[in-house]
Scaffold this active site. Sequence first.
Site, mmCIF file in Angstrom:
data_model
loop_
_atom_site.group_PDB
_atom_site.id
_atom_site.type_symbol
_atom_site.label_atom_id
_atom_site.label_comp_id
_atom_site.label_asym_id
_atom_site.label_seq_id
_atom_site.Cartn_x
_atom_site.Cartn_y
_atom_site.Cartn_z
ATOM 1 N N PRO A 26 60.323 -19.134 19.562
ATOM 2 C CA PRO A 26 60.771 -18.761 18.719
ATOM 3 C C PRO A 26 62.376 -17.673 19.016
ATOM 4 O O PRO A 26 62.367 -16.526 19.807
ATOM 5 C CB PRO A 26 60.296 -17.909 17.853
ATOM 6 C CG PRO A 26 59.047 -18.684 18.380
ATOM 7 C CD PRO A 26 59.495 -18.987 19.731
ATOM 8 N N GLU A 27 63.669 -17.247 18.168
ATOM 9 C CA GLU A 27 64.288 -16.208 18.889
ATOM 10 C C GLU A 27 64.444 -15.216 17.636
ATOM 11 O O GLU A 27 63.060 -14.858 16.473
ATOM 12 C CB GLU A 27 65.668 -16.757 19.023
ATOM 13 C CG GLU A 27 65.854 -18.425 20.114
ATOM 14 C CD GLU A 27 66.914 -18.378 20.011
ATOM 15 O OE1 GLU A 27 68.118 -18.148 19.922
ATOM 16 O OE2 GLU A 27 67.206 -19.095 21.183
#
Length: 270
Positions: A2-3
């Site tokens: 996840p960014e």
Amino acid sequence: MPELPEVEVSRMGITPHMINQTIDKVVVRNRQLRWPVPDEVHQTEGLTIDKISRRAKYLLIETKVGSIILHLGMSGRLKVVPTNTPLQKHDHIDIQMTSGHCLRLNDARRFGACLWQSKDEISHTLFSNLGPEPLTEDFDGQRLFDMSRGKQVAVKNFIMANNIVVGVGNIYANESLFIAGIDPRKSAGKISKKRYLNLAIIIKQVLEKAIQQGGTTLKDFAQADGSPGYFAQELLVYGRTGEKCVKCETTIESVTIGQRNTFFCKQCQK
């Protein structure tokens, strides 16, 4: 992994269910995540959640005595579910509320984290060397230009460095450099101020669009309610090796920069 947009979408998703709620109990089923879960997280029991904030890819569940810090690592997921919801494999932590719901952290690879920051701490040590948030006025092209002078590192690695700006992960670095027409392999110090001014604007636009569309679902990310993010449908260059460029129809190429897959069009990006 996840960014920043995915973490921000998670923050937005869980906030309505948690803000002003009272924490009944913090259940730690597995203390051995990326770092051992500290006992101090239990200090929040019986207290009201004042705010859900984000710093870089970390979420902070804030109370009057301190904050529980959560990081999703490589494959972590957060969901708000009824407390009596049957457990699944890798459900490591519950933040149970008196409302009858809990925030549940599932992390198959256990690279995520649950840490503690007391109210007396100005900033957790993890945050001490972080650069500005990309969607704030503290981040702009002038900063990129000033900090890039004399640097030989590839520009893609440069904009992904957390001391320069936080949250520009691999997907969004690829996309931003493509839109800006900048070769990701080019030395950061050889890019002009004019191009950096434009790149900073594009980075903001790309991240804002990803947040609006719910993040990018590739393998592991889903929103707090379990629904996917839709930005993957908008990707212009990331993961498109061998396909035609959407601008000029040249074949998209890929190389490894800083141990990460990098995608670019040799015709459009100079």
